[in-house]
Design a protein around this motif. Structure first.
Motif, short mmCIF file in Angstrom:
data_model
loop_
_atom_site.label_atom_id
_atom_site.label_comp_id
_atom_site.label_asym_id
_atom_site.label_seq_id
_atom_site.Cartn_x
_atom_site.Cartn_y
_atom_site.Cartn_z
N GLY A 5 0.72 -1.13 0.04
CA GLY A 5 0.02 0.13 -0.17
C GLY A 5 0.95 1.23 -0.23
O GLY A 5 0.28 2.28 -0.44
N LYS A 6 2.07 1.25 0.39
CA LYS A 6 2.79 2.45 0.37
C LYS A 6 3.87 2.42 -0.85
O LYS A 6 4.22 1.57 -1.29
CB LYS A 6 3.79 2.62 1.69
CG LYS A 6 3.06 2.73 2.81
CD LYS A 6 3.70 3.17 4.16
CE LYS A 6 2.62 3.56 4.98
NZ LYS A 6 3.32 3.42 6.50
N PRO A 7 3.74 3.38 -1.65
CA PRO A 7 4.34 3.44 -3.01
C PRO A 7 5.73 3.47 -2.95
O PRO A 7 6.40 3.10 -4.00
CB PRO A 7 3.79 4.91 -3.86
CG PRO A 7 3.65 5.77 -2.44
CD PRO A 7 3.14 4.79 -1.19
N GLU A 8 6.39 3.91 -1.94
CA GLU A 8 7.73 3.90 -2.13
C GLU A 8 8.67 3.24 -1.05
O GLU A 8 8.10 3.08 0.02
CB GLU A 8 8.17 5.53 -1.84
CG GLU A 8 7.94 6.17 -3.04
CD GLU A 8 8.43 7.85 -2.95
OE1 GLU A 8 8.65 8.35 -4.05
OE2 GLU A 8 8.54 8.12 -2.00
N LEU A 9 10.00 2.86 -1.10
CA LEU A 9 10.55 2.15 -0.40
C LEU A 9 12.08 2.53 -0.38
O LEU A 9 12.70 2.67 -1.49
CB LEU A 9 10.45 0.67 -0.61
CG LEU A 9 11.09 -0.48 0.44
CD1 LEU A 9 10.38 -0.29 1.65
CD2 LEU A 9 10.54 -1.82 -0.27
N LEU A 10 12.90 2.58 0.85
CA LEU A 10 14.13 2.86 0.76
C LEU A 10 15.02 1.94 0.46
O LEU A 10 14.86 0.81 1.31
CB LEU A 10 14.67 3.48 2.18
CG LEU A 10 15.05 5.09 2.28
CD1 LEU A 10 15.40 5.40 3.52
CD2 LEU A 10 16.30 5.37 1.27
N ILE A 11 16.03 1.99 -0.42
CA ILE A 11 16.97 0.74 -0.76
C ILE A 11 18.28 1.18 -0.60
O ILE A 11 18.72 2.10 -0.77
CB ILE A 11 16.74 0.49 -2.14
CG1 ILE A 11 15.19 -0.20 -2.48
CG2 ILE A 11 17.94 -0.51 -2.61
CD1 ILE A 11 15.11 -1.29 -2.09
N ASN A 12 19.12 0.05 0.63
CA ASN A 12 20.43 0.26 0.66
C ASN A 12 21.03 -0.45 -0.36
O ASN A 12 21.22 -1.72 -0.44
CB ASN A 12 20.77 -0.26 1.96
CG ASN A 12 22.12 -0.14 2.36
OD1 ASN A 12 22.99 0.10 1.58
ND2 ASN A 12 22.43 -1.37 3.20
N THR A 13 21.90 0.38 -1.28
CA THR A 13 22.20 -0.39 -2.43
C THR A 13 23.43 -1.28 -2.08
O THR A 13 23.96 -2.37 -2.70
CB THR A 13 22.77 0.59 -3.63
OG1 THR A 13 23.93 1.27 -3.03
CG2 THR A 13 21.74 1.37 -4.05
N GLU A 14 24.29 -0.97 -1.06
CA GLU A 14 25.63 -1.65 -0.79
C GLU A 14 26.61 -1.60 -2.02
O GLU A 14 27.10 -2.71 -2.48
CB GLU A 14 25.47 -2.66 -0.17
CG GLU A 14 25.08 -2.85 1.29
CD GLU A 14 26.01 -2.21 2.27
OE1 GLU A 14 27.21 -2.18 1.94
OE2 GLU A 14 25.53 -1.74 3.40
N TRP A 15 26.77 -0.53 -2.70
CA TRP A 15 27.43 -0.43 -3.85
C TRP A 15 28.98 -0.34 -3.65
O TRP A 15 29.53 -0.48 -4.70
CB TRP A 15 26.82 0.72 -4.73
CG TRP A 15 27.43 2.08 -4.39
CD1 TRP A 15 28.55 2.38 -3.61
CD2 TRP A 15 27.09 3.54 -5.05
NE1 TRP A 15 28.76 3.94 -3.66
CE2 TRP A 15 27.83 4.43 -4.61
CE3 TRP A 15 26.34 3.76 -5.79
CZ2 TRP A 15 27.58 5.81 -4.82
CZ3 TRP A 15 26.07 4.92 -6.45
CH2 TRP A 15 26.88 6.12 -5.72
N GLY A 16 29.44 -0.31 -2.61
CA GLY A 16 30.58 -0.63 -2.28
C GLY A 16 31.12 -1.88 -2.91
O GLY A 16 32.54 -1.86 -3.25
N ALA A 17 30.25 -2.95 -3.10
CA ALA A 17 30.80 -4.29 -3.41
C ALA A 17 30.81 -4.09 -5.12
O ALA A 17 31.27 -5.31 -5.54
CB ALA A 17 29.69 -5.31 -2.98
N PHE A 18 30.19 -3.00 -5.56
CA PHE A 18 30.25 -3.24 -7.06
C PHE A 18 31.47 -3.36 -7.73
O PHE A 18 32.59 -2.94 -7.13
CB PHE A 18 29.72 -1.88 -7.57
CG PHE A 18 29.64 -1.51 -9.13
CD1 PHE A 18 29.14 -2.47 -9.97
CD2 PHE A 18 30.39 -0.41 -9.47
CE1 PHE A 18 29.03 -2.39 -11.21
CE2 PHE A 18 30.13 -0.09 -11.04
CZ PHE A 18 29.67 -1.13 -11.86
#
Length: 453
Positions: free
Chosen positions: A239-252
Motif C-alpha cells: 500500500g505504500k508507493p515508496e521504499l528505501l533501498i540500501n544499495t551496498e554499492w561498495g561491492a560493485f
C-alpha cells in the motif's frame, strides 16, 4: 648541481591510468544499472553483487516528529552515542564519541556489544536519563540484510573490523542481549539502519526533495527511494508507493566488472587489505584507501626516478603512511603555493623534494581524488536516471566529501554531464546524518506505531 630535468610531463603521462573518459563512465553506469536491477529482482538477488537490501523504511520524516530519542552510531574506529530532543522545527542534540580499541575491533562480538552497552549506560547517567525508558535508533554502517525495521543480519565486516560470532547474526539481538546482561538500563531499539539511510533521513527532515543518501568517507555507499513495485523481495505491509533501498554499492566490481578501469595500484591495495576481493568499488573511492593509492603511485614514480631524484624514504615506502587527509591538505594549496605539500613531505622524511617534485605529488593526488569523484558521480547519475524524477536532492556525508576542497565541484560537473536531459539535482551536505538520522528513523517508527495503535 645542474638543472634537474622536469619530470612533470612523464608523471602526467603515467597518471593517465587514473583518467576515466566519458565513454568509460557511461559503461560503468550501464554495468551498475544492470547490477541494481539484479539486486532488486527476486530470482537474481541471490547471485547479485550489488545487494540492494530493503531497509523497511517507507516513511520519510515530515517535520512533525517530537520527543526525546537516543541514537547509536557505529561505523568506524569509534562510535557515538547521542541524545536528541525533537521539537517544533528545532532539535537539540548532545553526543559523545567513544573509542573502540583495536583488540575489540578484532575480538569477539560479545565483547564488542558489551563495550557499546557499557558506554550507552554511562552516557545515560551523564545525561540524567538513566531511569527513563527511551527509544533508540541504531546506525550500523556495515552490510546488513534487513528482515525488518529492527532486524538486521550482518553480511560481512568491512573497514578493518573482524569481530567473531557476528556475521550471519542479528546485530539488534546482539545489542539487546548485551543490554540485558547489564540489566541496569531500559532501551527500546526501534530501528536499525546504515549511515546512508541516516544521511537521507537527516536531510529529508529539512528538504523533502531528498531521495538519495550518499557516504563518501571511510567507506562508500548509497541508498535511494525506489518504487515499491520494483522491489520484488519486499514482504512488508503493502500500500505504500515508496521504499528505501540500501544499495551496498561498495561491492560493485567484486565480480570483475570494474577490472577494465582498475590500475596496478588498485590491485595492490586490494591484495593487501583485510578483505581481498571484496568492496572493489569502495577501494577506488573511499578515505580508507585513497591515501594508500597515492602512496603506491608515488613509490612507483620514485623508483622510476621521476620523483625526489629517485631517493624515497623509509616512511614513504611503508604501507598506510600517506593519510587521505594529506590528499585534501595538498590540494587545498593555492596554485603555485606548496606550503601544505612541503609539510606533508617533510613529515614523510622527504625534505629533499624540489618544487617540481611537489607539483608532481599534487598532480598524483588530483588524479586519484578526481577519479574517486567521477566514479561516485557515475553512481549517483545511474540512480538519478533510474529514478527519473524531475528534481532530486542528494544528501551527502563522509570525511572525503566534507573535507576535500574540490570534491563537491567535481561531482556537480560530472553528474550534470552524465544525467539525462531534464533531470535536476542538488548536492546537500548532511549535518551529522548518521546520528540525527538514526534518531529520526526511531522517531518516525514511533510516529507510525502510534498511527497504527
Amino acid at each position: 648541481m645542474g638543472m634537474a630535468i622536469n619530470q612533470l610531463p612523464r608523471i602526467r603521462e603515467e597518471c593517465e591510468v587514473f583518467h576515466l573518459s566519458e565513454k568509460q563512465c557511461r559503461e560503468i553506469m550501464s554495468r551498475l544499472h544492470n547490477d541494481l536491477v539484479k539486486g532488486l529482482g527476486k530470482d537474481s538477488h541471490a547471485n547479485s553483487i550489488v545487494k540492494c537490501w530493503i531497509t523497511y523504511i517507507q516513511d520519510l520524516p515530515n517535520g512533525k516528529e517530537r520527543g526525546k530519542f537516543l541514537a547509536l552510531d557505529l561505523g568506524g574506529t569509534n562510535f557515538r552515542v547521542l541524545i536528541i530532543n525533537l521539537g517544533e522545527n528545532h532539535f537539540d542534540m548532545q553526543s559523545k564519541i567513544y573509542a573502540i580499541p583495536n583488540h575489540i575491533m578484532t575480538g569477539t562480538g560479545i565483547a564488542l556489544f558489551d563495550h557499546i552497552a557499557e558506554c550507552l549506560a554511562n552516557f545515560m547517567k551523564e545525561h540524567f536519563v538513566y531511569e527513563e525508558r527511551l527509544a533508540l535508533g541504531f546506525t550500523f554502517s556495515f552490510p546488513l540484510k534487513q528482515l525488518g525495521l529492527t532486524k538486521g543480519i550482518l553480511q560481512r565486516w568491512t573497514k578493518g573490523f573482524s569481530c567473531s560470532g557476528v556475521v550471519g547474526e542479528d546485530v539488534v539481538q546482539g545489542l539487546k542481549d548485551a543490554i540485558a546482561r547489564r540489566g541496569d538500563v531500559q532501551i527500546d531499539i526501534c530501528a536499525i539502519l546504515n549511515d546512508t539511510t541516516g544521511t537521507l533521513m537527516s536531510c529529508a527532515w529539512k528538504n523533502h526533495n531528498c531521495k538519495i543518501g550518499l557516504i563518501v568517507g571511510t567507506g562508500s555507499n548509497a541508498c535511494y527511494v525506489e518504487k515499491t513495485e520494483n522491489c520484488e523481495l519486499f514482504d512488508g505491509e503493502p500500500g505504500k508507493p515508496e521504499l528505501l533501498i540500501n544499495t551496498e554499492w561498495g561491492a560493485f566490481g567484486d565480480d570483475g566488472t570494474l577490472d577494465f578501469v582498475r590500475t596496478e595500484f588498485d590491485r595492490d591495495v586490494d591484495v593487501n587489505s583485510i578483505n581481498p576481493g571484496k568492496q572493489i568499488q569502495e577501494k577506488m573511492i573511499s578515505g580508507m584507501y585513497m591515501g594508500e593509492l597515492v602512496r603506491l603511485a608515488l613509490v612507483k614514480y620514485t623508483r622510476m626516478g621521476l620523483l625526489f631524484g629517485g631517493r624515497g624514504s623509509d616512511l614513504l615506502y611503508e604501507r598506510g603512511n600517506f593519510y587521505t587527509k594529506y590528499v585534501s591538505e595538498i590540494e587545498s594549496d593555492k596554485p603555485g603555493d606548496y606550503t601544505s605539500c612541503m609539510e606533508v613531505l617533510e613529515e614523510l622524511g622527504l625534505s629533499h623534494a624540489t618544487e617540481a617534485d611537489m607539483a608532481g605529488v599534487r598532480h598524483v593526488c588530483e588524479c586519484v581524488s578526481r577519479r574517486a569523484a567521477h566514479l561516485v558521480s557515475a553512481g549517483i547519475a545511474t540512480l538519478l536516471n533510474k529514478m527519473a524524477e524531475p528534481r532530486v536532492t542528494v544528501g551527502i556525508d563522509g570525511s572525503v566529501y566534507r573535507f576535500h576542497p574540490h570534491f563537491h565541484t567535481l561531482m556537480c560537473e560530472k553528474i550534470a554531464q552524465l544525467v539525462r536531459p531534464g533531470i535536476q539535482f542538488d548536492l546537500m551536505l548532511s549535518e551529522d546524518g548518521s546520528g540525527r538520522g538514526a534518531a529520526l528513523v526511531a522517531a518516525v517508527a514511533c510516529r507510525e506505531r502510534e498511527v497504527q495503535a
